[in-house]
Design a protein around this motif. Structure first.
Motif, short mmCIF file in Angstrom:
data_model
loop_
_atom_site.label_atom_id
_atom_site.label_comp_id
_atom_site.label_asym_id
_atom_site.label_seq_id
_atom_site.Cartn_x
_atom_site.Cartn_y
_atom_site.Cartn_z
N LEU A 56 -37.19 68.63 87.00
CA LEU A 56 -36.79 69.74 87.86
C LEU A 56 -35.53 69.32 88.61
O LEU A 56 -35.57 68.37 89.39
N LEU A 57 -34.44 70.02 88.35
CA LEU A 57 -33.18 69.76 89.04
C LEU A 57 -33.03 70.76 90.18
O LEU A 57 -32.98 71.98 89.95
N VAL A 58 -33.00 70.24 91.39
CA VAL A 58 -32.73 71.07 92.58
C VAL A 58 -31.27 70.81 92.94
O VAL A 58 -30.91 69.72 93.38
N MET A 59 -30.43 71.81 92.72
CA MET A 59 -28.98 71.60 92.75
C MET A 59 -28.35 72.20 94.00
O MET A 59 -28.66 73.34 94.39
N PHE A 60 -27.48 71.44 94.63
CA PHE A 60 -26.70 71.97 95.74
C PHE A 60 -25.79 73.08 95.21
O PHE A 60 -25.40 73.07 94.04
N ASP A 61 -25.47 74.01 96.06
CA ASP A 61 -24.89 75.29 95.64
C ASP A 61 -23.76 75.19 94.62
O ASP A 61 -23.83 75.79 93.55
N ASP A 62 -22.70 74.43 94.91
CA ASP A 62 -21.55 74.40 94.02
C ASP A 62 -21.66 73.34 92.92
O ASP A 62 -20.81 73.29 92.04
N GLU A 63 -22.70 72.52 92.97
CA GLU A 63 -22.82 71.43 92.00
C GLU A 63 -22.89 71.96 90.57
O GLU A 63 -22.32 71.38 89.65
N ILE A 64 -23.56 73.07 90.38
CA ILE A 64 -23.71 73.65 89.06
C ILE A 64 -22.38 74.04 88.44
O ILE A 64 -22.22 74.12 87.22
N PRO A 131 -45.88 64.49 83.88
CA PRO A 131 -45.01 64.22 85.03
C PRO A 131 -43.87 65.23 85.12
O PRO A 131 -43.30 65.64 84.11
N LEU A 132 -43.58 65.64 86.34
CA LEU A 132 -42.43 66.49 86.64
C LEU A 132 -41.55 65.72 87.60
O LEU A 132 -41.89 65.55 88.78
N PHE A 133 -40.43 65.21 87.11
CA PHE A 133 -39.54 64.39 87.92
C PHE A 133 -38.52 65.29 88.62
O PHE A 133 -37.74 65.98 87.96
N ILE A 134 -38.52 65.25 89.94
CA ILE A 134 -37.67 66.12 90.74
C ILE A 134 -36.39 65.36 91.10
O ILE A 134 -36.44 64.32 91.77
N MET A 135 -35.26 65.90 90.65
CA MET A 135 -33.96 65.28 90.91
C MET A 135 -33.17 66.17 91.88
O MET A 135 -33.04 67.38 91.66
#
Length: 245
Positions: A56-64, A131-135
């Motif tokens: 699971l990638l939790v991305m800061f707004d402009d990172e994408i 497993p769900l690895f949160i990045m």
């Protein structure tokens, strides 16, 4: 061509932009999937791992929107990769439902010094869970902000890595000497989980992206013995071994 969560999130984020994202190199013509210069596109070479893990990638707004982002490489290799834009006040409801889904056992990947009481050193799964690895994907300052201001992540154990080798990233200036790119961290985590082959596959794919990105940025030719040739050799050995089984 497989369209994954990062591609979808990129298009959604681009659609709601009120002004162009003017990062360095923004005028360069790029592939919308791998974000490399079109003549250096690597999409047709994307490998796909067979894995029990998910990310699971939790991305800061402009990172994408940043061409130098390496989180997309994780989604290239691991089919079960989810991605959402982080919000401090309105976390995505689909993401929260994913974290509560009984098939997953979430671990947040972050330096142990920020929550030593939550650190675990191994991935131990309950029966029937994966497993769900949160990045947390962004600059170091952004990642720290997401970690501090995401209370819904506080209940999960923390996996940390201590890299023995310096990062091969070199596409952005790191704020810490031993700071790794997102894909490099994911490779170390999947290695810790015991999927050593998949860790090497992601590392090699990272090398392909890094080499092509730098070649485009510096207007250089790719080396004769490229990272792509090393990846292809690695994959051909796999195919040979499978054919003998």
């Amino acid at each position: 061509m497989r369209i994954h969560a990062i591609h979808t999130l990129y298009e959604e984020r681009l659609a709601r932009s009120t002004r162009p994202f003017l990062a360095r190199g923004s005028k360069v013509q790029r592939c919308r999937q791998c974000m490399l210069r079109t003549h250096l596109c690597i999409c047709e070479h994307r490998p796909l791992a067979t894995s029990n893990a998910a990310f699971l990638l939790v991305m800061f707004d402009d990172e994408i929107l940043k061409p130098s982002n390496t989180g997309r490489l994780i989604a290239d290799v691991f089919e079960d990769t989810f991605a959402y834009i982080w919000s401090r006040t309105e976390p995505n409801t689909e993401m929260l439902a994913l974290l509560d889904d009984s098939q997953w056992q979430p671990y947040i990947v972050f330096p142990a010094e920020y929550a030593p009481e939550r650190e675990v050193t191994t991935v131990t799964l309950e029966d029937g869970k994966r497993p769900l690895f949160i990045m947390l994907d962004g600059s170091w300052a952004e990642a720290k902000k997401m970690f501090r201001k995401s209370p819904y992540l506080d209940r999960f154990p923390l996996l940390s890595i201590n890299p023995e080798k310096p990062s091969r990233y070199k596409m952005r200036e790191a704020s810490k000497e031993n700071q790794l790119g997102t894909a490099e961290v994911a490779a170390r985590i999947i290695d810790l989980f015991g999927e050593h082959h998949n860790a090497e596959l992601l590392d090699l794919w990272f090398d392909v992206f890094r080499e092509n990105y730098i070649a485009g940025k510096m207007n250089r030719q790719l080396p004769e013995h490229s990272s792509l040739s090393i990846l292809e050799k690695f994959m051909s050995i796999d195919e040979t071994c499978l054919s003998k089984v």
